[in-house]
Scaffold this motif. Structure first.
Motif, PDB file in Angstrom:
ATOM      1  N   MET A   4       0.836  -1.185   0.000  1.00 25.90           N
ATOM      2  CA  MET A   4       0.000   0.000   0.000  1.00 25.90           C
ATOM      3  C   MET A   4       0.879   1.246   0.000  1.00 25.90           C
ATOM      4  SD  MET A   4      -3.002   0.891   2.625  1.00 25.90           S
ATOM      5  CE  MET A   4      -3.241   2.526   3.155  1.00 25.90           C
ATOM      6  N   LEU A   5       0.518   2.220  -0.786  1.00 31.46           N
ATOM      7  CA  LEU A   5       1.256   3.461  -0.896  1.00 31.46           C
ATOM      8  C   LEU A   5       0.898   4.362   0.283  1.00 31.46           C
ATOM      9  CD1 LEU A   5       3.145   4.795  -2.927  1.00 31.46           C
ATOM     10  CD2 LEU A   5       1.158   5.896  -3.899  1.00 31.46           C
ATOM     11  N   SER A   6       1.906   4.796   1.002  1.00 26.16           N
ATOM     12  CA  SER A   6       1.638   5.685   2.133  1.00 26.16           C
ATOM     13  C   SER A   6       2.596   6.865   2.102  1.00 26.16           C
ATOM     14  CB  SER A   6       1.793   4.930   3.458  1.00 26.16           C
ATOM     15  OG  SER A   6       3.161   4.704   3.725  1.00 26.16           O
ATOM     16  N   LEU A   7       2.228   7.899   2.813  1.00 28.73           N
ATOM     17  CA  LEU A   7       3.090   9.071   2.895  1.00 28.73           C
ATOM     18  C   LEU A   7       4.367   8.788   3.670  1.00 28.73           C
ATOM     19  CD1 LEU A   7       0.563  11.978   3.519  1.00 28.73           C
ATOM     20  CD2 LEU A   7       1.937  11.558   1.500  1.00 28.73           C
ATOM     21  N   ARG A   8       4.415   7.677   4.363  1.00 29.42           N
ATOM     22  CA  ARG A   8       5.569   7.364   5.200  1.00 29.42           C
ATOM     23  C   ARG A   8       6.647   6.575   4.474  1.00 29.42           C
ATOM     24  NH1 ARG A   8       3.172   6.633  11.160  1.00 29.42           N
ATOM     25  NH2 ARG A   8       1.581   8.199  10.943  1.00 29.42           N
ATOM     26  N   SER A   9       6.405   6.180   3.263  1.00 30.24           N
ATOM     27  CA  SER A   9       7.350   5.344   2.544  1.00 30.24           C
ATOM     28  C   SER A   9       8.368   6.198   1.788  1.00 30.24           C
ATOM     29  CB  SER A   9       6.609   4.433   1.570  1.00 30.24           C
ATOM     30  OG  SER A   9       7.526   3.654   0.858  1.00 30.24           O
ATOM     31  N   VAL A  10       9.520   6.408   2.406  1.00 22.18           N
ATOM     32  CA  VAL A  10      10.577   7.211   1.802  1.00 22.18           C
ATOM     33  C   VAL A  10      11.052   6.574   0.500  1.00 22.18           C
ATOM     34  CG1 VAL A  10      12.899   8.123   2.127  1.00 22.18           C
ATOM     35  CG2 VAL A  10      11.319   8.055   4.052  1.00 22.18           C
ATOM     36  N   ARG A  11      11.242   5.280   0.523  1.00 23.59           N
ATOM     37  CA  ARG A  11      11.742   4.573  -0.654  1.00 23.59           C
ATOM     38  C   ARG A  11      10.784   4.713  -1.837  1.00 23.59           C
ATOM     39  NH1 ARG A  11      13.612  -1.160   0.479  1.00 23.59           N
ATOM     40  NH2 ARG A  11      15.434  -0.020   1.141  1.00 23.59           N
ATOM     41  N   THR A  12       9.496   4.593  -1.587  1.00 20.67           N
ATOM     42  CA  THR A  12       8.500   4.704  -2.656  1.00 20.67           C
ATOM     43  C   THR A  12       8.579   6.057  -3.338  1.00 20.67           C
ATOM     44  OG1 THR A  12       7.011   3.197  -1.505  1.00 20.67           O
ATOM     45  CG2 THR A  12       6.031   4.627  -3.170  1.00 20.67           C
ATOM     46  N   TRP A  13       8.641   7.127  -2.552  1.00 24.21           N
ATOM     47  CA  TRP A  13       8.690   8.471  -3.123  1.00 24.21           C
ATOM     48  C   TRP A  13      10.025   8.751  -3.800  1.00 24.21           C
ATOM     49  CZ3 TRP A  13       4.229  10.025  -4.116  1.00 24.21           C
ATOM     50  CH2 TRP A  13       3.160   9.803  -3.240  1.00 24.21           C
ATOM     51  N   THR A  14      11.097   8.186  -3.276  1.00 27.76           N
ATOM     52  CA  THR A  14      12.408   8.353  -3.901  1.00 27.76           C
ATOM     53  C   THR A  14      12.450   7.655  -5.256  1.00 27.76           C
ATOM     54  OG1 THR A  14      13.443   8.490  -1.728  1.00 27.76           O
ATOM     55  CG2 THR A  14      14.892   8.029  -3.590  1.00 27.76           C
ATOM     56  N   VAL A  15      11.933   6.440  -5.310  1.00 30.98           N
ATOM     57  CA  VAL A  15      11.869   5.715  -6.582  1.00 30.98           C
ATOM     58  C   VAL A  15      10.987   6.479  -7.573  1.00 30.98           C
ATOM     59  CG1 VAL A  15      11.001   3.611  -7.699  1.00 30.98           C
ATOM     60  CG2 VAL A  15      12.385   3.448  -5.627  1.00 30.98           C
ATOM     61  N   GLY A  16       9.880   7.018  -7.094  1.00 33.87           N
ATOM     62  CA  GLY A  16       9.000   7.811  -7.952  1.00 33.87           C
ATOM     63  C   GLY A  16       9.718   9.026  -8.530  1.00 33.87           C
ATOM     64  N   ALA A  17      10.515   9.692  -7.708  1.00 35.03           N
ATOM     65  CA  ALA A  17      11.264  10.865  -8.170  1.00 35.03           C
ATOM     66  C   ALA A  17      12.308  10.474  -9.214  1.00 35.03           C
ATOM     67  CB  ALA A  17      11.934  11.567  -6.991  1.00 35.03           C
ATOM     68  N   VAL A  18      13.009   9.368  -8.967  1.00 37.21           N
ATOM     69  CA  VAL A  18      14.040   8.914  -9.904  1.00 37.21           C
ATOM     70  C   VAL A  18      13.418   8.485 -11.235  1.00 37.21           C
ATOM     71  CG1 VAL A  18      15.777   7.118 -10.307  1.00 37.21           C
ATOM     72  CG2 VAL A  18      15.699   8.303  -8.112  1.00 37.21           C
ATOM     73  N   LEU A  19      12.326   7.731 -11.177  1.00 40.56           N
ATOM     74  CA  LEU A  19      11.662   7.298 -12.409  1.00 40.56           C
ATOM     75  C   LEU A  19      11.094   8.490 -13.182  1.00 40.56           C
ATOM     76  CD1 LEU A  19       9.855   4.027 -11.263  1.00 40.56           C
ATOM     77  CD2 LEU A  19      11.904   4.236 -12.681  1.00 40.56           C
ATOM     78  N   SER A  20      10.521   9.434 -12.464  1.00 37.37           N
ATOM     79  CA  SER A  20       9.997  10.638 -13.121  1.00 37.37           C
ATOM     80  C   SER A  20      11.115  11.415 -13.805  1.00 37.37           C
ATOM     81  CB  SER A  20       9.292  11.544 -12.108  1.00 37.37           C
ATOM     82  OG  SER A  20       8.179  10.895 -11.547  1.00 37.37           O
ATOM     83  N   ALA A  21      12.255  11.518 -13.132  1.00 38.14           N
ATOM     84  CA  ALA A  21      13.398  12.212 -13.720  1.00 38.14           C
ATOM     85  C   ALA A  21      13.892  11.489 -14.969  1.00 38.14           C
ATOM     86  CB  ALA A  21      14.527  12.340 -12.697  1.00 38.14           C
ATOM     87  N   ALA A  22      13.926  10.162 -14.923  1.00 37.33           N
ATOM     88  CA  ALA A  22      14.378   9.385 -16.084  1.00 37.33           C
ATOM     89  C   ALA A  22      13.443   9.571 -17.278  1.00 37.33           C
ATOM     90  CB  ALA A  22      14.483   7.907 -15.710  1.00 37.33           C
TER      91      ALA A  22
END
Length: 113
Positions: free
Chosen positions: A1-19
């Protein structure tokens, strides 16, 4: 489940968005990379031998516009490139901010053993 507490999830999202944003920029920048004048003439419906009078380029927003004296102008960068760039940059900023927020929130929580 996606939560605001998942640092890794948001970091991966930022990296994929940048790519995706970088790939989109590269694709848009390569539009008409070789033989610009010939491609402009064909896209304008003037035939491959009708060279434009001037070519204007911009890095951001991405554009490569050919101009003729009769008022005709053609942009070689596809129309979908710049909106996708703006969306990608927005996603990078939002995901990065949420990763920082999640990391700060995690530090404040007591450790349960």
């Amino acid at each position: 489940m996606l939560s605001l507490r998942s640092v890794r999830t948001w970091t991966v999202g930022a990296v994929l968005s940048a790519a995706v944003t970088l790939a989109t920029y590269a694709l848009g920048a390569m539009s008409g990379f070789t033989q610009v004048a010939k491609i402009c003439a064909v896209k304008a419906g003037k035939g491959p031998s009708a060279r434009p009078d001037s070519i204007t380029e911009s890095g951001f927003p991405l554009s490569q516009v050919c101009h003729w004296r009769d008022g005709t102008s053609v942009d070689l960068v596809p129309a979908w490139v710049n909106p996708l760039l703006y969306a990608g940059l927005t996603a990078v900023v939002v995901c990065s901010a949420l990763a920082v927020y999640a990391a700060a929130k995690r530090k404040k929580e007591p450790v349960h053993e």
